[in-house]
Design a protein around this motif. Sequence first.
Motif, PDB file in Angstrom:
ATOM      1  N   LEU A   1     -22.162  -8.734 -17.183  1.00 26.44           N
ATOM      2  CA  LEU A   1     -21.407  -8.926 -18.427  1.00 26.44           C
ATOM      3  C   LEU A   1     -19.974  -9.387 -18.157  1.00 26.44           C
ATOM      4  O   LEU A   1     -19.375 -10.097 -18.968  1.00 26.44           O
ATOM      5  CB  LEU A   1     -21.390  -7.629 -19.237  1.00 26.44           C
ATOM      6  N   PHE A   2     -19.434  -8.991 -16.999  1.00 31.95           N
ATOM      7  CA  PHE A   2     -18.106  -9.457 -16.597  1.00 31.95           C
ATOM      8  C   PHE A   2     -18.171 -10.770 -15.820  1.00 31.95           C
ATOM      9  O   PHE A   2     -17.154 -11.257 -15.324  1.00 31.95           O
ATOM     10  CB  PHE A   2     -17.396  -8.390 -15.751  1.00 31.95           C
ATOM     11  N   GLY A   3     -19.367 -11.336 -15.712  1.00 37.88           N
ATOM     12  CA  GLY A   3     -19.524 -12.643 -15.078  1.00 37.88           C
ATOM     13  C   GLY A   3     -19.501 -12.622 -13.567  1.00 37.88           C
ATOM     14  O   GLY A   3     -19.301 -13.666 -12.942  1.00 37.88           O
ATOM     15  N   LYS A   4     -19.752 -11.463 -12.955  1.00 38.96           N
ATOM     16  CA  LYS A   4     -19.708 -11.353 -11.498  1.00 38.96           C
ATOM     17  C   LYS A   4     -21.052 -11.749 -10.886  1.00 38.96           C
ATOM     18  O   LYS A   4     -22.082 -11.184 -11.231  1.00 38.96           O
ATOM     19  CB  LYS A   4     -19.348  -9.927 -11.079  1.00 38.96           C
ATOM     20  N   ARG A   5     -20.988 -12.689  -9.958  1.00 34.70           N
ATOM     21  CA  ARG A   5     -22.218 -13.165  -9.329  1.00 34.70           C
ATOM     22  C   ARG A   5     -22.911 -12.068  -8.539  1.00 34.70           C
ATOM     23  O   ARG A   5     -24.144 -11.983  -8.522  1.00 34.70           O
ATOM     24  CB  ARG A   5     -21.893 -14.355  -8.405  1.00 34.70           C
ATOM     25  N   PHE A   6     -22.133 -11.196  -7.868  1.00 37.73           N
ATOM     26  CA  PHE A   6     -22.740 -10.164  -7.025  1.00 37.73           C
ATOM     27  C   PHE A   6     -23.354  -9.019  -7.830  1.00 37.73           C
ATOM     28  O   PHE A   6     -23.866  -8.057  -7.261  1.00 37.73           O
ATOM     29  CB  PHE A   6     -21.720  -9.612  -6.023  1.00 37.73           C
ATOM     30  N   GLY A   7     -23.326  -9.121  -9.180  1.00 40.98           N
ATOM     31  CA  GLY A   7     -24.031  -8.143 -10.004  1.00 40.98           C
ATOM     32  C   GLY A   7     -25.529  -8.164  -9.758  1.00 40.98           C
ATOM     33  O   GLY A   7     -26.229  -7.188 -10.048  1.00 40.98           O
TER      34      GLY A   7
ATOM     35  N   ALA B   1     -24.221 -18.294 -12.045  1.00 38.41           N
ATOM     36  CA  ALA B   1     -22.912 -17.771 -11.644  1.00 38.41           C
ATOM     37  C   ALA B   1     -22.277 -18.645 -10.562  1.00 38.41           C
ATOM     38  O   ALA B   1     -21.057 -18.825 -10.543  1.00 38.41           O
ATOM     39  CB  ALA B   1     -23.056 -16.333 -11.143  1.00 38.41           C
ATOM     40  N   THR B   2     -23.116 -19.192  -9.676  1.00 39.74           N
ATOM     41  CA  THR B   2     -22.603 -20.087  -8.627  1.00 39.74           C
ATOM     42  C   THR B   2     -22.051 -21.368  -9.237  1.00 39.74           C
ATOM     43  O   THR B   2     -20.966 -21.843  -8.850  1.00 39.74           O
ATOM     44  CB  THR B   2     -23.719 -20.421  -7.617  1.00 39.74           C
ATOM     45  N   ILE B   3     -22.785 -21.923 -10.202  1.00 46.47           N
ATOM     46  CA  ILE B   3     -22.323 -23.137 -10.887  1.00 46.47           C
ATOM     47  C   ILE B   3     -21.006 -22.868 -11.616  1.00 46.47           C
ATOM     48  O   ILE B   3     -20.062 -23.673 -11.558  1.00 46.47           O
ATOM     49  CB  ILE B   3     -23.394 -23.644 -11.878  1.00 46.47           C
ATOM     50  N   GLU B   4     -20.938 -21.737 -12.296  1.00 48.99           N
ATOM     51  CA  GLU B   4     -19.726 -21.368 -13.021  1.00 48.99           C
ATOM     52  C   GLU B   4     -18.541 -21.182 -12.070  1.00 48.99           C
ATOM     53  O   GLU B   4     -17.409 -21.595 -12.367  1.00 48.99           O
ATOM     54  CB  GLU B   4     -19.955 -20.069 -13.805  1.00 48.99           C
ATOM     55  N   LYS B   5     -18.783 -20.593 -10.935  1.00 49.57           N
ATOM     56  CA  LYS B   5     -17.717 -20.361  -9.963  1.00 49.57           C
ATOM     57  C   LYS B   5     -17.176 -21.687  -9.431  1.00 49.57           C
ATOM     58  O   LYS B   5     -15.957 -21.882  -9.304  1.00 49.57           O
ATOM     59  CB  LYS B   5     -18.244 -19.503  -8.814  1.00 49.57           C
ATOM     60  N   ARG B   6     -18.084 -22.613  -9.128  1.00 51.96           N
ATOM     61  CA  ARG B   6     -17.666 -23.932  -8.634  1.00 51.96           C
ATOM     62  C   ARG B   6     -16.915 -24.701  -9.717  1.00 51.96           C
ATOM     63  O   ARG B   6     -15.928 -25.383  -9.428  1.00 51.96           O
ATOM     64  CB  ARG B   6     -18.888 -24.721  -8.166  1.00 51.96           C
ATOM     65  N   ARG B   7     -17.398 -24.581 -10.955  1.00 52.54           N
ATOM     66  CA  ARG B   7     -16.732 -25.291 -12.046  1.00 52.54           C
ATOM     67  C   ARG B   7     -15.304 -24.791 -12.236  1.00 52.54           C
ATOM     68  O   ARG B   7     -14.369 -25.575 -12.422  1.00 52.54           O
ATOM     69  CB  ARG B   7     -17.532 -25.093 -13.340  1.00 52.54           C
TER      70      ARG B   7
END
Length: 255
Positions: free
Chosen positions: A164-170, A230-236
């Motif tokens: 919910l906080f957008g953390k990939r490692f969730g 989440a990986t795509i969002e992080k790169r963006r």
Amino acid sequence: MRKIVSWVVRLVISIGMVITMSLTLSSNISMQVSTKGIVKEAINKTANQYGVGNVVKSSWGILNALGLEDQIFDQLPKNLKVTSSYLDLYNLAKAYQDKGEVSGSQLGLPYQTDQQKTISDLVTKYVNNALEQNKSEINQGINYYQMIFYAIIGLYLLGIILVLFGKRFGVYPYLLAALGGYAIIAFVTSQVQTQLQTEIYQGITVTMANSFNNSIVLAIIIGIIWFWWATIEKRRKRKQRISNKNDYQGKHAAS
């Protein structure tokens, strides 16, 4: 618009995680045993305990010869089946710790007729005697199970909150809860079956419902989707930060 899409994805993934947790905690573990087998085992072992085993064997032989044995067991269900789940097993374990015994209703035994009540009470007493003989080991196992139960719920909730906080490692605590929960219940099922066959009756079988397998498949699919998103969002976001930084430097140089 991008933020709205991001929140929608997080909510959908979180709902999928909740469904997986529900499958893990509510999927059934079934114990099944032949009614005739467990009843005769209970009577024979109880008789041997009091030194009248030969008398009981002779009685069974007489009943069988007169055709009364089948008549007795025709009034009972062919098989006794007890279904449980992570949550049900937790409640059963807690009730056992509080009272020091299990009831016939918790074992799924029938009580409609006088014959059923007599047989059900006999089996219940037999099972409780077997549990009493291994009380310390059982209580220790219950304590471990309760810790595992809380740990699985905690890992699921941690994964959901992180997503919910957008953390990939969730995805890591989530998959650990799903895969670990499956592995643990598979191990517990195997151990329980071995223990019951050793201490109570050889013909007892314990099996896991297919919904456990469904929870694993769902967990893997959700884990892959979330990690990819989440990986795509992080790169963006990284590219956006670099772009904003370059724009800021360009404006600062121009001024």
